[in-house]
Design an enzyme around this catalytic site. Sequence first.
Site, PDB file in Angstrom:
ATOM      1  N   GLY A  37       0.814  -1.218   0.000  1.00  0.00           N
ATOM      2  CA  GLY A  37       0.000   0.000   0.000  1.00  0.00           C
ATOM      3  C   GLY A  37       0.842   1.260   0.000  1.00  0.00           C
ATOM      4  N   ASP A  38       1.944   1.243   0.747  1.00  0.00           N
ATOM      5  CA  ASP A  38       2.858   2.381   0.763  1.00  0.00           C
ATOM      6  C   ASP A  38       3.441   2.613  -0.630  1.00  0.00           C
ATOM      7  OD1 ASP A  38       2.422   1.988   3.503  1.00  0.00           O
ATOM      8  OD2 ASP A  38       4.239   0.799   3.699  1.00  0.00           O
TER       9      ASP A  38
END
Length: 304
Positions: A248-249
């Site tokens: 997600g980062d």
Amino acid sequence: MIYTVTLNPSIDYIMHVDEFNEGDLNRANTTYYYPGGKGINVSRVLKRLDVSNTALGFIGGFTGQFIQNFLESEKVQHQFIDTDQYTRINVKLKSSQESEINGPGPSITEEQQQQLLDQVNKLEQDDYLVVAGSIPKTIPANFYNEMAKRCAERGAHFIADTSGKALEELVGTPTFLLKPNHHELGELFDTTIDSPFKAITFAKQLVTKGATNVIVSMGGDGAILVNKDHAYYANVPKGEVKNSVGAGDSVVSGFIAGYVKTNNLTEAFANGVACGSATAFSDDLATRDFVEELRKEITIEDLN
């Protein structure tokens, strides 16, 4: 300039054990040490995509020094605030099942919190501030909200990848980008997000309350990008998922890298999805070559 914020960094100590037996002596066959924390992941991936940035946050002790040394080896700039306490270590045990033990974070004083806010006060027009991860218990739940307001006053772009109370506090505050996953979005609205169209419905509510753009990642079901004019859907490439940490980062990193280079939202969105997939299909974080390879497999569809 792009800045990332990690309020509670860690060293992620990863151990691979063929067969873990509780209560017995177990020997790891492979170990890795990485600097942990969502904002730090964003910084590392941005640098791999040839985008300079500066990592902010709180570190301390020999564990904090390890993080600084590691980032410097990857040529990631940093301006951390020293807590005079050890940065935590998180143990991730990979065997037939994956288990984690996260260490406790330090207590952040009001003075140290103000030091970070003073750094935010130095942002300039069109700078980017990315806050990522949870807020430690010793810091007010509206701390990101305070940062967002300061960015708005200075014309800087505020981006948040967080969940729970921290995300709830940001609703209604002007932001350039919010990036919840479908579980986090569902938790925010006390519902289950089980389709792209349902993700769009609730992402639009965040847009009406102040978010310029909202990206919702849905794992193997793709991702959506919503703003006041459009709702885009992106597929995800096929591949073996090896690593959920940092995916997600990496979406955030890829989006920012794509946007600052092209000023094109759909291209930035596709780049973000490719970057998240590249991390998911790797043992560590995404590399530029792998992102470029996967980008060819991604199509963007306007669902409006």
